[in-house]
Design a protein around this motif. Structure first.
Motif, PDB file in Angstrom:
ATOM      1  N   MET A   1       0.883  -1.155   0.102  1.00 27.28           N
ATOM      2  CA  MET A   1      -0.029  -0.099  -0.075  1.00 27.28           C
ATOM      3  C   MET A   1       0.901   1.116   0.033  1.00 27.28           C
ATOM      4  SD  MET A   1      -3.129   1.275   2.694  1.00 27.28           S
ATOM      5  CE  MET A   1      -4.170  -0.135   2.013  1.00 27.28           C
ATOM      6  N   SER A   2       0.689   2.124  -0.759  1.00 29.52           N
ATOM      7  CA  SER A   2       1.406   3.177  -0.741  1.00 29.52           C
ATOM      8  C   SER A   2       1.145   4.646   0.385  1.00 29.52           C
ATOM      9  CB  SER A   2       1.199   4.158  -2.345  1.00 29.52           C
ATOM     10  OG  SER A   2      -0.221   4.445  -2.381  1.00 29.52           O
ATOM     11  N   GLN A   3       2.001   5.414   0.405  1.00 30.71           N
ATOM     12  CA  GLN A   3       1.797   6.317   1.549  1.00 30.71           C
ATOM     13  C   GLN A   3       0.941   7.417   0.960  1.00 30.71           C
ATOM     14  OE1 GLN A   3       3.161   6.142   4.798  1.00 30.71           O
ATOM     15  NE2 GLN A   3       3.438   3.982   4.169  1.00 30.71           N
ATOM     16  N   PRO A   4       0.411   8.147   1.841  1.00 29.85           N
ATOM     17  CA  PRO A   4      -0.431   9.421   1.146  1.00 29.85           C
ATOM     18  C   PRO A   4       0.615  10.415   0.612  1.00 29.85           C
ATOM     19  CG  PRO A   4      -0.556   9.315   3.571  1.00 29.85           C
ATOM     20  CD  PRO A   4       0.172   8.075   3.261  1.00 29.85           C
ATOM     21  N   ALA A   5       0.052  11.369  -0.150  1.00 26.71           N
ATOM     22  CA  ALA A   5       1.163  12.284  -1.004  1.00 26.71           C
ATOM     23  C   ALA A   5       1.494  13.248  -0.012  1.00 26.71           C
ATOM     24  CB  ALA A   5       0.161  12.948  -1.999  1.00 26.71           C
ATOM     25  N   GLN A   6       0.803  13.556   1.229  1.00 26.71           N
ATOM     26  CA  GLN A   6       1.165  14.581   2.182  1.00 26.71           C
ATOM     27  C   GLN A   6       0.571  14.042   3.542  1.00 26.71           C
ATOM     28  OE1 GLN A   6      -0.023  18.426   0.814  1.00 26.71           O
ATOM     29  NE2 GLN A   6       1.782  19.170   1.221  1.00 26.71           N
ATOM     30  N   LEU A   7       1.346  14.224   4.461  1.00 24.22           N
ATOM     31  CA  LEU A   7       0.929  13.908   5.720  1.00 24.22           C
ATOM     32  C   LEU A   7       0.385  14.969   6.538  1.00 24.22           C
ATOM     33  CD1 LEU A   7       4.090  11.816   7.084  1.00 24.22           C
ATOM     34  CD2 LEU A   7       1.600  10.993   6.166  1.00 24.22           C
ATOM     35  N   PRO A   8      -0.442  14.897   7.434  1.00 23.87           N
ATOM     36  CA  PRO A   8      -0.978  16.090   8.336  1.00 23.87           C
ATOM     37  C   PRO A   8       0.205  16.684   9.154  1.00 23.87           C
ATOM     38  CG  PRO A   8      -2.248  13.958   8.472  1.00 23.87           C
ATOM     39  CD  PRO A   8      -1.037  13.608   7.959  1.00 23.87           C
ATOM     40  N   ARG A   9       0.075  17.953   9.405  1.00 24.61           N
ATOM     41  CA  ARG A   9       1.000  18.697   9.962  1.00 24.61           C
ATOM     42  C   ARG A   9       0.489  19.048  11.479  1.00 24.61           C
ATOM     43  NH1 ARG A   9       2.938  24.742   8.143  1.00 24.61           N
ATOM     44  NH2 ARG A   9       4.914  24.853   9.352  1.00 24.61           N
TER      45      ARG A   9
ATOM     46  N   THR B   1      -4.112  19.447  14.492  1.00 22.77           N
ATOM     47  CA  THR B   1      -3.536  18.695  13.168  1.00 22.77           C
ATOM     48  C   THR B   1      -4.133  19.659  12.007  1.00 22.77           C
ATOM     49  OG1 THR B   1      -3.381  16.790  14.356  1.00 22.77           O
ATOM     50  CG2 THR B   1      -3.227  16.657  11.916  1.00 22.77           C
ATOM     51  N   GLN B   2      -3.364  19.881  11.026  1.00 17.86           N
ATOM     52  CA  GLN B   2      -3.858  20.584   9.920  1.00 17.86           C
ATOM     53  C   GLN B   2      -3.695  19.528   8.663  1.00 17.86           C
ATOM     54  OE1 GLN B   2      -1.712  23.613   8.045  1.00 17.86           O
ATOM     55  NE2 GLN B   2      -3.666  24.541   7.235  1.00 17.86           N
ATOM     56  N   TYR B   3      -4.620  18.979   8.176  1.00 14.59           N
ATOM     57  CA  TYR B   3      -4.650  17.961   7.033  1.00 14.59           C
ATOM     58  C   TYR B   3      -4.392  18.721   5.654  1.00 14.59           C
ATOM     59  CZ  TYR B   3      -6.167  14.888  10.687  1.00 14.59           C
ATOM     60  OH  TYR B   3      -6.242  14.359  11.667  1.00 14.59           O
ATOM     61  N   PRO B   4      -3.847  17.913   4.751  1.00 19.28           N
ATOM     62  CA  PRO B   4      -3.442  18.384   3.355  1.00 19.28           C
ATOM     63  C   PRO B   4      -4.597  19.055   2.629  1.00 19.28           C
ATOM     64  CG  PRO B   4      -2.467  16.122   3.494  1.00 19.28           C
ATOM     65  CD  PRO B   4      -3.346  16.612   4.681  1.00 19.28           C
TER      66      PRO B   4
ATOM     67  N   GLN C   1       5.607  21.012   4.405  1.00 19.98           N
ATOM     68  CA  GLN C   1       6.159  20.085   3.644  1.00 19.98           C
ATOM     69  C   GLN C   1       6.454  20.691   2.194  1.00 19.98           C
ATOM     70  OE1 GLN C   1       3.703  16.673   3.253  1.00 19.98           O
ATOM     71  NE2 GLN C   1       3.917  15.947   5.677  1.00 19.98           N
ATOM     72  N   VAL C   2       7.355  20.139   1.843  1.00 22.57           N
ATOM     73  CA  VAL C   2       8.076  20.781   0.279  1.00 22.57           C
ATOM     74  C   VAL C   2       7.492  19.820  -0.745  1.00 22.57           C
ATOM     75  CG1 VAL C   2       9.928  21.430  -1.014  1.00 22.57           C
ATOM     76  CG2 VAL C   2       9.662  22.124   1.439  1.00 22.57           C
ATOM     77  N   PRO C   3       6.755  20.109  -1.627  1.00 19.80           N
ATOM     78  CA  PRO C   3       6.292  19.128  -2.522  1.00 19.80           C
ATOM     79  C   PRO C   3       7.368  18.551  -3.520  1.00 19.80           C
ATOM     80  CG  PRO C   3       5.201  21.293  -3.103  1.00 19.80           C
ATOM     81  CD  PRO C   3       6.166  21.377  -1.579  1.00 19.80           C
ATOM     82  N   GLU C   4       7.199  17.177  -3.619  1.00 16.44           N
ATOM     83  CA  GLU C   4       8.241  16.726  -4.608  1.00 16.44           C
ATOM     84  C   GLU C   4       8.230  17.223  -6.126  1.00 16.44           C
ATOM     85  OE1 GLU C   4       8.273  12.451  -4.272  1.00 16.44           O
ATOM     86  OE2 GLU C   4       8.296  12.568  -2.241  1.00 16.44           O
ATOM     87  N   PRO C   5       9.165  17.191  -6.743  1.00 20.15           N
ATOM     88  CA  PRO C   5       9.129  17.748  -8.243  1.00 20.15           C
ATOM     89  C   PRO C   5       8.275  16.983  -9.036  1.00 20.15           C
ATOM     90  CG  PRO C   5      11.418  17.033  -7.555  1.00 20.15           C
ATOM     91  CD  PRO C   5      10.575  16.950  -6.092  1.00 20.15           C
TER      92      PRO C   5
END
Length: 109
Positions: free
Chosen positions: A1-9, A32-35, A79-83
């Protein structure tokens, strides 16, 4: 199973002065702030411990900031988005410009 694109902060709500005399000073809640922007706030300092859900972090600050006497202190860095590689990673669905995690059915497809 893949990980979410962004995690909560995560963040803490720090109050310098308590106008109401109910919550006290120092760290009074964690959140907690969600994506998606949706934000939760869990109170940890009074006899009544509750959890609130807000549309975004600005609502938390507007309601509980008490004109600057209470501040949001981030625990996690932004979080810095991946290119972008021209395609979205497996397990990620983009609907109306927002990334969403894939469902189990989408994983097996």
């Amino acid at each position: 199973m893949s990980q979410p694109a962004q995690l909560p902060r995560r963040f803490a709500l720090h109050r310098r002065y308590d106008l109401s005399g109910v919550s006290g000073t120092g760290i009074i809640a964690y959140g907690t702030q969600y994506p998606t922007g949706r934000t939760t706030l869990a109170w940890c300092c009074s006899d009544v411990q509750s959890v609130g859900i807000y549309d975004d972090i600005d609502d938390v600050e507007r309601i509980h900031g008490h004109g600057g006497l209470t501040e949001i202190r981030w625990i996690d860095p932004p979080q810095v988005p991946e290119p972008s590689l021209g395609a979205y990673p497996a397990g990620l669905t983009v609907l109306a410009g927002r990334a969403r995690c894939a469902t189990a059915a989408q994983h097996s497809a």
